[in-house]
Design an enzyme around this catalytic site. Structure first.
Site, PDB file in Angstrom:
ATOM      1  N   HIS A 124       0.845  -1.195   0.067  1.00 50.56           N
ATOM      2  CA  HIS A 124      -0.110   0.021   0.030  1.00 50.56           C
ATOM      3  C   HIS A 124       0.867   1.262  -0.055  1.00 50.56           C
ATOM      4  O   HIS A 124       1.602   1.549   0.992  1.00 50.56           O
ATOM      5  CB  HIS A 124      -0.847  -0.088   1.112  1.00 50.56           C
ATOM      6  CG  HIS A 124      -1.904   0.903   0.897  1.00 50.56           C
ATOM      7  ND1 HIS A 124      -2.316   2.035   0.541  1.00 50.56           N
ATOM      8  CD2 HIS A 124      -3.448   0.638   1.503  1.00 50.56           C
ATOM      9  CE1 HIS A 124      -3.393   2.650   0.548  1.00 50.56           C
ATOM     10  NE2 HIS A 124      -3.981   1.795   1.128  1.00 50.56           N
ATOM     11  N   GLY A 125       0.904   1.804  -1.011  1.00 51.61           N
ATOM     12  CA  GLY A 125       1.583   3.261  -1.119  1.00 51.61           C
ATOM     13  C   GLY A 125       0.708   4.340  -0.327  1.00 51.61           C
ATOM     14  O   GLY A 125      -0.359   4.012   0.429  1.00 51.61           O
TER      15      GLY A 125
END
Length: 330
Positions: free
Chosen positions: A130-131
Site C-alpha cells: 500500500h503506497g
C-alpha cells in the site's frame, strides 16, 4: 494623477507610490531599510512556492475521485431507462470512469502493467503493498478491466465510508467489507479480490525503504484457505516516490493511533514512472496454516520489491525513468 509627481512630504523629492508607501511605513514602524525586509519576504515566497505546490498536487487524486462520483451520479439519474440496456446498467459508467483513470495514469505516470498473463480467469486473492494512496491500484484495476474484461473487487478501510460522496463509488465498484465472511463469500462467488494487509498504517508510515508493515495479520490468508483460491502478490515500482507522507513525525503517528484516521499530510503526486508487477501465484494448499501462508505471501511481496525497486527510493531517479526508451523486462 501620476505617481512619479507625488511627494511624501513638502521637503521630499518626488517618488513613486510604492517608495512613498515604504517611506511612510518606515516612519510608522520605526524600522529602517524596510525595502530590504520586503525583498527577503519575496525571496521566501519563491522558496516556499514549490513546497506549497507539492502539498497541493495530491488533491488531483481527490478531484478525480469526485469526478468519478459525479459521472456515476449522472448515470444513476438514467435509472428509469435501465431496462433498455442489454448489459449491466453500470457497464457504461464503469467504462467511462476506468477510461478516465487509464488516460490519467498513462499521461501522468506512464503507467505499465507487467505479468498480466499470471492473472487467472477464476477467483484469486491479490495482496499488494500500500503506497501513500492506492492510485496505483486504481490504474491496475482499470488495466485489467480493459485488457481481460475482468473486474477485481477490493477491501477498503472503514474510514473511506466516512468520506462524503464516496458511497456510490464503493457501491458501483463493489467494494467489500473487511470481514473474513464477506471476503470469503466474494471469492466463493467467483470474484477476484484484492487487499493490502498493511492497510492505512503501511500507507502512512512506510517510507522510501519500502518496509512491509503487516504486523501479525493473517486473516487474509485464512480467507484464501477458506475459499480455496491462490494468493497473487502485486507491487508497483516507485509508488513511494509518487506520493509521500509526513508519517515520520511522531505527532502524526500518535494522532493516527488515537483516532485511527489518516490525519497525516501528503505531498508529491509527481509524474514518476509507475510499473505494477504481478507475482507468481501461491497455490492453495490444504496442508498450510494461515500463519504459514501469510508468511509466504509476505516473502513473495518482499521478493517483488527487492527485484523491481531500487532501495532507498529516489524521486529524481523515478522521474528520469519516464524517459527510458528501452522496454522494461518482467
Amino acid at each position: 494623477m501620476t505617481g512619479r509627481n507625488e511627494s511624501c512630504g513638502a521637503d521630499q523629492m518626488p517618488m513613486s507610490y510604492l517608495t512613498c508607501l515604504l517611506y511612510t511605513l518606515e516612519g510608522w514602524t520605526g524600522v529602517e531599510h524596510l525595502d530590504e525586509y520586503l525583498s527577503y519576504l519575496a525571496y521566501l515566497k519563491w522558496l516556499f512556492a514549490p513546497l506549497l505546490v507539492a502539498f497541493l498536487l495530491p488533491a488531483i487524486i481527490l478531484f478525480l475521485l469526485y469526478v468519478s462520483s459525479f459521472i456515476l451520479h449522472i448515470y444513476k439519474l438514467r435509472a428509469p431507462l435501465k431496462e433498455v440496456y442489454t448489459n449491466d446498467f453500470w457497464d457504461g459508467a464503469m467504462l467511462t470512469v476506468t477510461t478516465m483513470w487509464s488516460v490519467h495514469g498513462r499521461i501522468w505516470n506512464g503507467y505499465e502493467l507487467h505479468g498480466l498473463e499470471k492473472i487467472p480467469d477464476g477467483p484469486a486473492l491479490f495482496v499488494f503493498y500500500h503506497g501513500a494512496t492506492p492510485v496505483d491500484f486504481f490504474y491496475f484495476v482499470c488495466a485489467v478491466l480493459a485488457k481481460k474484461k475482468k473486474y477485481i473487487h477490493v477491501v477498503a478501510d472503514h474510514f473511506v465510508n466516512l468520506l462524503p460522496g464516496f458511497k456510490i463509488i464503493l457501491d458501483v465498484f463493489r467494494t467489500v467489507p473487511g470481514s473474513q465472511e464477506e471476503c470469503t463469500k466474494a471469492l466463493k462467488n467467483g470474484h477476484a479480490l484484492a487487499i493490502a494487509p498493511g492497510g492505512v498504517r503501511e500507507a502512512l508510515f512506510s517510507n522510501e525503504s519500502y518496509t512491509v508493515l503487516w504486523g501479525n495479520r493473517k486473516g487474509f490468508a485464512q480467507v484464501a484457505i477458506n475459499a480455496k483460491v491462490p494468493i497473487i502478490p502485486l507491487f508497483t515500482q516507485n509508488v513511494r516516490e509518487n506520493i509521500r507522507t509526513l508519517g515520520g513525525f511522531k505527532l502524526f503517528r500518535w494522532m493516527y493511533e488515537k483516532t485511527r484516521l489518516p490525519l497525516v499530510p501528503l505531498y508529491g503526486n509527481l509524474p514518476v514512472k509507475l510499473r505494477t508487477y504481478v507475482g507468481d501465484p501461491i497455490p492453495y494448499d490444504p496442508n498450510v496454516t494461515a500463519a504459514e501462508l501469510a508468511e509466504k505471501a509476505k516473502n513473495a511481496l518482499q521478493c517483488l520489491i527487492e527485484k523491481h525497486q531500487k532501495i532507498p527510493g529516489n524521486v529524481f531517479r523515478a522521474l528520469m525513468e519516464r524517459f527510458e526508451t528501452q522496454k522494461k523486462e518482467d
